[in-house]
Enzyme design. Structure first.
Site, short mmCIF file in Angstrom:
data_model
loop_
_atom_site.label_atom_id
_atom_site.label_comp_id
_atom_site.label_asym_id
_atom_site.label_seq_id
_atom_site.Cartn_x
_atom_site.Cartn_y
_atom_site.Cartn_z
N ASN A 72 21.10 -44.58 -68.51
CA ASN A 72 22.33 -44.24 -68.50
C ASN A 72 22.97 -43.50 -69.70
O ASN A 72 24.06 -44.16 -69.94
CB ASN A 72 23.26 -45.47 -67.80
CG ASN A 72 23.49 -45.20 -66.44
OD1 ASN A 72 23.83 -44.09 -65.96
ND2 ASN A 72 23.70 -46.25 -65.50
N TYR A 115 17.87 -51.02 -65.45
CA TYR A 115 19.08 -50.45 -64.81
C TYR A 115 20.16 -50.69 -65.58
O TYR A 115 20.97 -51.48 -65.39
CB TYR A 115 19.25 -50.32 -63.30
CG TYR A 115 20.24 -49.66 -62.63
CD1 TYR A 115 20.46 -48.34 -62.96
CD2 TYR A 115 21.20 -50.14 -61.88
CE1 TYR A 115 21.38 -47.58 -62.61
CE2 TYR A 115 22.28 -49.29 -61.24
CZ TYR A 115 22.40 -48.08 -61.59
OH TYR A 115 23.15 -47.34 -60.99
N ASP A 131 18.96 -38.90 -56.03
CA ASP A 131 19.71 -37.81 -57.24
C ASP A 131 19.18 -37.79 -58.53
O ASP A 131 19.36 -37.27 -59.36
CB ASP A 131 21.23 -38.11 -57.36
CG ASP A 131 21.68 -39.74 -57.49
OD1 ASP A 131 20.61 -40.51 -57.56
OD2 ASP A 131 22.89 -39.88 -57.66
N HIS A 132 18.09 -38.81 -58.62
CA HIS A 132 17.14 -38.78 -59.68
C HIS A 132 15.98 -38.57 -59.29
O HIS A 132 15.57 -38.38 -58.17
CB HIS A 132 17.08 -40.35 -60.43
CG HIS A 132 18.30 -41.08 -61.11
ND1 HIS A 132 18.32 -41.06 -62.46
CD2 HIS A 132 19.52 -41.14 -60.63
CE1 HIS A 132 19.40 -41.45 -62.58
NE2 HIS A 132 20.27 -41.55 -61.53
N ASP A 135 18.33 -44.58 -55.73
CA ASP A 135 19.47 -44.45 -55.15
C ASP A 135 19.70 -45.13 -53.79
O ASP A 135 20.06 -44.28 -52.91
CB ASP A 135 19.94 -42.97 -55.25
CG ASP A 135 21.41 -42.64 -54.67
OD1 ASP A 135 22.18 -43.37 -54.99
OD2 ASP A 135 21.41 -41.74 -54.18
N ASP A 140 16.59 -41.05 -67.64
CA ASP A 140 15.46 -41.80 -67.44
C ASP A 140 14.32 -41.80 -68.24
O ASP A 140 14.06 -40.63 -68.60
CB ASP A 140 14.95 -41.49 -65.94
CG ASP A 140 15.99 -41.58 -64.60
OD1 ASP A 140 16.33 -42.79 -64.14
OD2 ASP A 140 16.81 -40.74 -64.49
N ASP A 144 16.37 -46.33 -65.76
CA ASP A 144 17.67 -45.31 -65.89
C ASP A 144 18.51 -46.19 -66.95
O ASP A 144 19.05 -47.24 -66.87
CB ASP A 144 18.40 -45.49 -64.51
CG ASP A 144 19.67 -44.72 -64.65
OD1 ASP A 144 19.86 -44.23 -65.67
OD2 ASP A 144 20.21 -44.69 -63.52
N GLU A 198 18.25 -49.12 -59.14
CA GLU A 198 19.25 -48.85 -58.06
C GLU A 198 18.80 -49.01 -56.81
O GLU A 198 18.94 -48.14 -55.65
CB GLU A 198 20.02 -47.53 -58.33
CG GLU A 198 21.46 -47.46 -57.80
CD GLU A 198 22.08 -46.35 -58.12
OE1 GLU A 198 23.51 -46.39 -57.64
OE2 GLU A 198 21.65 -45.31 -58.68
#
Length: 318
Positions: free
Chosen positions: A213, A172, A308-309, A71, A283, A211, A97
């Protein structure tokens, strides 16, 4: 899709789902006493079990890979992310990210002697958007960027490293966006990415991490009923992930822990979601089928802060 909270205020790109939190009014029926008892119990947090370091055939692990959506690389460094990495000490470190052009990489990362082989993919036309990295202790045989399709290779989302016995792919995956405005693109991406991975797998087995998503099943997020039409949990995205599994790849965490609940890797910054463990499992580590015999453990390091992950770690006995 913009993430909620501080990142939206900062104007950051954000590429994650909104985690819908159950409304407070839904607990009114339990009464004052019941509500107090519920509050006293507190949230159910995930407890990462002890590491399993031996494969099913009795071989000790020889490869440790960690993946983390940071992030924003520069902010993550300031939040002591590197200190955690040095303690974890993986052989390969994959980041997503990063939101950082290569010329702006923090010196703390550039100078890491533990990982002499560092590779970066950035979104060329979008400063501060997307981006992935792959850092290795051992030099790969070759490194490739993107998946070989112009439509999908403009945002710095994939790095592939080839080693003698396997590939490591960090990705990602694009989000379907607020209002699902990119759902069609996401479906095209899923098909193209699946074809790319199958092509690699035909040459040698692979490890895919990053990630991705998507929360594949209802067990993979706190509030599935409230998120049926949310990016990251639409039927189309979940089916796309299912097709990837059907193509010969295994979700290592669910392979080892098929019914373990409350295991999440992403929490929105809003509404104190991480403390309440209102999250999503976005993830992953996926393996080619012929690497399953080498799988020792697939970990969710939910106590690691800095993003935030949280990071995830894989142990293989190759």
């Amino acid at each position: 899709m913009p993430k909620r909270g501080k990142k939206a205020e900062d104007g950051a790109s954000g590429d994650e789902p909104e985690a819908t939190v159950p409304e407070a009014k839904k607990i009114k029926k339990v009464g004052a006493k019941g509500a107090k008892e519920k509050a006293a119990e507190g949230p159910i947090l995930y407890q990462d079990p002890p590491n399993k370091l031996i494969s099913p055939s009795g071989q000790k692990y020889t490869l440790k890979i960690t993946s983390w959506n940071v992030d924003g690389l520069r902010a993550w460094v300031k939040k002591k992310g590197l200190e955690w990495v040095r303690e974890e000490d993986p052989d390969v470190l994959c980041l997503q990210e990063t939101k950082c052009a290569e010329k702006l990489l923090p010196p703390e990362v550039q100078d890491m002697p533990e990982y002499p082989h560092k590779y970066w993919a950035c979104a060329g036309a979008k400063e501060g958007y997307s981006g992935v990295a792959l850092l290795c202790k051992t030099e790969p045989l070759s490194v490739a960027y993107g998946i070989g399709e112009e439509e999908h290779d403009q945002e710095g989302r994939v790095i592939t490293a080839e080693f003698p016995s396997h590939f490591v792919v960090t990705a990602y995956v694009p989000n379907a966006g607020r209002g699902l405005v990119r759902l069609g693109y996401r479906q095209r991406w899923d098909a193209a990415f699946r074809a790319y991975l199958r092509g690699l797998d035909a040459r040698k087995p692979l490890v895919l991490c990053g990630d991705l998503n998507v929360a594949h099943a209802e067990i993979d997020l706190k509030n599935p009923k409230g998120n049926k039409k949310s990016a990251g949990f639409t039927l189309e995205e979940r089916q796309g992930f299912g097709e990837l599994l059907a193509a010969g790849f295994t979700d290592t965490f669910r392979h080892l822990y098929p019914t373990t609940p409350h295991a999440y890797t992403f929490w929105t910054y809003m509404m104190n979601s991480r403390a309440k463990n209102v999250g999503w499992r976005l993830d992953y580590f996926l393996l080619s089928a012929r690497l399953l015999g080498t799988l020792c453990d697939s970990k969710i390091r939910s106590q690691a802060m800095g993003s935030d992950h949280c990071p995830v770690t894989l142990y293989l006995a190759l």
